[in-house]
Structure formats: C-alpha cells, structure tokens
Design a protein around this motif. Sequence first.
Motif, mmCIF file in Angstrom:
data_model
loop_
_atom_site.group_PDB
_atom_site.id
_atom_site.type_symbol
_atom_site.label_atom_id
_atom_site.label_comp_id
_atom_site.label_asym_id
_atom_site.label_seq_id
_atom_site.Cartn_x
_atom_site.Cartn_y
_atom_site.Cartn_z
ATOM 1 N N LYS A 97 -15.122 51.735 25.101
ATOM 2 C CA LYS A 97 -15.607 50.156 24.579
ATOM 3 C C LYS A 97 -15.144 49.312 25.687
ATOM 4 N N ASN A 98 -16.172 48.414 26.414
ATOM 5 C CA ASN A 98 -15.637 47.556 27.475
ATOM 6 C C ASN A 98 -16.112 46.069 27.215
ATOM 7 N N ILE A 99 -15.172 45.261 27.110
ATOM 8 C CA ILE A 99 -15.632 43.844 26.754
ATOM 9 C C ILE A 99 -16.819 43.283 27.476
ATOM 10 N N TRP A 100 -16.669 43.723 28.923
ATOM 11 C CA TRP A 100 -17.699 43.002 29.835
ATOM 12 C C TRP A 100 -19.058 43.666 29.820
ATOM 13 N N VAL A 101 -19.028 44.775 29.552
ATOM 14 C CA VAL A 101 -20.338 45.810 29.178
ATOM 15 C C VAL A 101 -20.932 45.251 28.010
ATOM 16 N N GLU A 102 -20.271 45.088 27.149
ATOM 17 C CA GLU A 102 -20.764 44.395 25.648
ATOM 18 C C GLU A 102 -21.337 43.072 25.806
ATOM 19 N N PHE A 103 -20.644 42.349 26.235
ATOM 20 C CA PHE A 103 -20.880 40.857 26.224
ATOM 21 C C PHE A 103 -21.722 40.466 27.317
ATOM 22 N N THR A 104 -21.723 41.075 28.180
ATOM 23 C CA THR A 104 -22.739 40.913 29.614
ATOM 24 C C THR A 104 -24.060 41.175 29.094
ATOM 25 N N GLN A 105 -24.249 42.247 28.207
ATOM 26 C CA GLN A 105 -25.462 42.824 27.757
ATOM 27 C C GLN A 105 -26.067 41.651 26.610
ATOM 28 N N LEU A 106 -25.113 41.227 25.750
ATOM 29 C CA LEU A 106 -25.454 40.158 24.657
ATOM 30 C C LEU A 106 -25.904 39.134 25.378
ATOM 31 N N ALA A 107 -25.150 38.746 26.487
ATOM 32 C CA ALA A 107 -25.692 37.159 27.219
ATOM 33 C C ALA A 107 -27.209 37.615 27.733
ATOM 34 N N ALA A 108 -27.304 38.857 28.115
ATOM 35 C CA ALA A 108 -28.765 39.042 28.970
ATOM 36 C C ALA A 108 -29.696 39.236 27.468
ATOM 37 N N ASP A 109 -29.453 39.539 26.591
ATOM 38 C CA ASP A 109 -30.431 39.947 25.400
ATOM 39 C C ASP A 109 -30.728 38.601 24.857
ATOM 40 N N HIS A 110 -30.024 37.528 24.925
ATOM 41 C CA HIS A 110 -30.323 36.236 24.214
ATOM 42 C C HIS A 110 -30.607 34.943 25.535
ATOM 43 N N SER A 111 -31.135 34.143 25.270
ATOM 44 C CA SER A 111 -31.499 32.974 26.021
ATOM 45 C C SER A 111 -30.399 32.149 25.644
ATOM 46 N N VAL A 112 -29.523 31.978 26.814
ATOM 47 C CA VAL A 112 -28.168 31.285 26.445
ATOM 48 C C VAL A 112 -27.715 30.702 27.545
ATOM 49 N N VAL A 113 -26.842 29.552 27.396
ATOM 50 C CA VAL A 113 -26.098 29.108 28.367
ATOM 51 C C VAL A 113 -24.635 30.327 28.320
ATOM 52 N N GLY A 152 -26.604 30.042 21.028
ATOM 53 C CA GLY A 152 -27.171 30.026 22.369
ATOM 54 C C GLY A 152 -26.159 29.824 23.559
ATOM 55 N N LEU A 153 -24.914 29.980 22.840
ATOM 56 C CA LEU A 153 -23.713 29.749 24.086
ATOM 57 C C LEU A 153 -22.840 30.952 24.206
ATOM 58 N N VAL A 154 -22.675 31.359 25.344
ATOM 59 C CA VAL A 154 -21.696 32.771 25.465
ATOM 60 C C VAL A 154 -20.252 32.249 25.870
ATOM 61 N N THR A 155 -19.331 32.798 25.177
ATOM 62 C CA THR A 155 -18.051 32.687 25.571
ATOM 63 C C THR A 155 -17.296 34.095 25.242
ATOM 64 N N ILE A 156 -16.121 34.518 25.612
ATOM 65 C CA ILE A 156 -15.305 35.686 25.651
ATOM 66 C C ILE A 156 -14.315 35.521 24.334
ATOM 67 N N PRO A 157 -14.394 36.588 23.282
ATOM 68 C CA PRO A 157 -13.013 36.535 22.607
ATOM 69 C C PRO A 157 -11.746 37.005 23.123
#
Length: 447
Positions: A41-57, A397-402
């Motif tokens: 599991k990798n935080i960058w892989v997971e959350f970068t994909q989530l950001a790409a999947d949604h229309s977000v800031v 629609g806002l991306v941050t990191i846990p």
Amino acid sequence: MLRGPAHTIIRNSSLISNILLRKKVTMSRQIHSRRIEGLDKNIWVEFTQLAADHSVVNLGQGFPDFSPPNFLKDAFTRAVNGDFNQYTRAFGHPPLVNILAKFFGKLLEQDIEPFTEVLVTVGAYEALFCFFQALIDDEDEVIIIEPFFDCYESMARMAGGHPVYIPLHPKPESGRLMTSADWVLDPAELANKFNKRTKAIVINTPNNPLGKVFNHEELQMIADLCLKHNVLCISDEVYEWLVYDANRHVRIASLPGMWERTITVGSAGKTFSATGWKVGWAIGPKDIIRHLQTVHQNSNYHCATAAQQAVAEGFVKEFGRLGAPDSYFTNLRQELQLKRDQLAACLTSVGLKPIVPEGGYFLIVDISAVKVDLPVSTDTEEPYDYRFVKWLITNKGLVTIPVSAFYSSEHKKGFENFIRFCFVKEDSTLSKAEQILQEWKSTLLTQ
Ligand code: PMP
Ligand code: GLN
C-alpha cells in the motif's frame, strides 16, 4: 505482457497458456520476496489516483501547479536540442557534480570533491534508497523521527533494517496559533533510542509533513548522540530553500564531526519546482558515497542527461546571485511564505486550527472539532483521517493527505486527527480551496 496477482509476470501471448502459467506459478510458491512484505500500500499511489478520478482542487501530493522558471526550461530545451541525449558519467554528469560540489562546499564550508563526494540520483528518492541499501544490514536499527516522509520506513525495511521511532511531541495548546516549532523531541527519550545496534538516524529538515525546521540546538543534540554512539546520519534536506520568517536552515553536516558520518540529500524537483525531472543528489565523504555508488551503478546507473545539464545550468545561475533579491530561491521562498499565510488565515477563519509551518510545502491542521457523518468503511482498520480525506475529496472536491500516513503502524492511532494541505500552488488554486472551505464553514464545526 500481463501482470497477474502477486506480480506474476506472464510473457506468453496466448491467453490460455497465460492462465495456466499464472496458476502454476502462484500455486507452487510465494512469488514476492520477504523484503516487500506488507509494503504494497502506498499513500501517493492511492491518493493521486483518487485525485485523478474526481474533479477536484488538489492540495494533496506535493508538487507545484506552476511551471519551473524560464531559465531552467530554456536550459532543458537547449540540452535536448544540443548534444545531451546520450549516456553521461554514471555517478553524475560532470557539469552538475562540479557545480553541486562548489555550491554545497560553500554552504557547508567544506572542500567537496565533485567526482567522489557527490552522487547524482533519480530524485531524492533514489539517494535515500542507495543510502539504505548500501549501509543498512539485517537487524540494524534505524532511528526515524515521527511524523516522517513515508518511504524511510519502507526503505529501511527493504534493506532488512529495523526502524525505531521517536515522536515529536506537540506542546500543550496555549490559546495562541501553534507552529511547527511547538513540536519537539524529548531529549531523554531520544537518547534512549540509541544503542549498540543503532546504525543510522534519519533527519528531515524542513520536515514533511509538519514543516518543522530543526534549530541548531536540536541538531546539536542529535549530532552529539551520533558521535557518542558512532551512528550514521542521513539528512533529507529537499526543502532547504523554503524556510520562512526568521528561521534559518541549519545543515547537520556542518556541525563539528558530522561531515564524516552524514549523507545530505537534495532534490532539483523541489529546488527548481520541477518535480517530474527526478534529479536528486547525495553529498558526503567519499568513503560513504562510494558504497552508495555501488548500489546506483547496479540499479539506475544514471538519470536523464538533459535534465542534469539543465539543473547544472540552473545552479550556476543561482550561485552567482545567492542571497540576492533576483535569486530564484529567494523569490520562491517569499512567494511561498505569502501562500502559507493565506492558507493559514483561511483555515483559521473557518474555525480550524492550523499548525503554521516554519518551512517546506505543507501545513497540517487539526480536524478533531469537525463534525462529519462519515460513511462506514468496509475496511475496519482504515484510520479516521483516511476516511475523512476520502469524504472531503468525493463530497467537497478538495484533496488533502491524511497525516497518519506519516506515522508507524504502532503510533498511527494517536495522530488520526490531522490532515495535510500542500500550498505550493497558484493563488487561483488556493482561492478555489478557500471558496470550498468558506462554503462549507456553516456546517463545519461541532458546537
Ligand atoms: N524527501 C522528502 C521529504 C520529500 O517530501 C520528497 C518528495 N518529493 C522526497 C524526498 C523525494 O524527492 P524527489 O521527488 O526528488 O525524489
Ligand atoms: N513528496 C511529495 C509529497 O509529500 C510526493 C511524493 C510522492 O508522490 N511519492 O507530497
């Protein structure tokens, strides 16, 4: 080529033989090595994909959403159009190692030999990887200060080492705005972590995700322990130019006795706002660097010649104007300090409590007072901040990191109430984030 479960690589072109082969390989033995057990599991892989999947800031992953400076891009174009498209010297393109040695020689007040004491790597990541692979053996203990950039733990483990964690403790709230300087090491606790098995300590200043800039006294305390216990130090200084207010970046390698046992890591990605170029470096004494070279020559060999040429030209330009008002480093720092202040003010105005960073790209914020009915997760182990950030992405629609991603599994539980915002963004991006937070404000906090 297909990749099956457990990373089985199947080369046969016929689907039926692929399936048969896949069965045979996966059933007869475990495919993956013990070195990577539990690291999938990798935080960058997971959350970068989530950001790409949604229309977000996107205030998640740490990268600028603006361009590198023109002088750097022009240098890259010239390099590609000129004669810099073939292999270069394995341990660093000569113009780059020369200027890095001169530049950091001046900063560290140390004669640095460009061909033996500088190693150019594929981003700071590879410099870190070479350090762990080259110097950490089975059962060696590596001290890591929490919160920490996540790959230190995986890299220490992949090398067979045993990470030992020491947390930064937040001081009790005093009613005023907290800063990253309020998170401190307990000297006795730190001293207790050193023993005969300790091989290295990892320092990261300015720190990701907290933005703490370790001061001279704190670094001296660490240096004294390294000297007392004959321990190596890897100092990740990728945000070295981004230090705000009256704070000063102190390089641990410049403290008495520390050059001989320290590898200092840097990144052109962070230095020149070109994270995709993946040019990094390790600087240190030749009897340590030569072991990192061994790993590098047998793995990556070198990174893109044109990118190295452009970074070399960038450093030559900056060397001539170090500390001057037209220096890119000075300007970036000033711009980012304003962005930090804008984001901190916005978060405060909606009732949140930012921990104002002394340096770096990131700001963490306490979300314990936020009232949200999060959907029940199918993964019962998933930390609260992960669930919160996923909700923030999909609903606002806002991306941050846990922030618990920057803690060891044994300490995550205590730090599930923080999220990280990245502020190396255009003002327009920060304004959009501000708009989302302001609109949400009325429903944001518990009474
Ligand atoms: N260290 C820290 C603290 C980081 O935040 C990052 C992320 N950029 C790296 C190392 C890796 O840098 P690079 O992109 O140059 O590999
Ligand atoms: N260092 C960057 C961050 O902390 C990104 C690292 C990565 O994407 N692997 O956001």
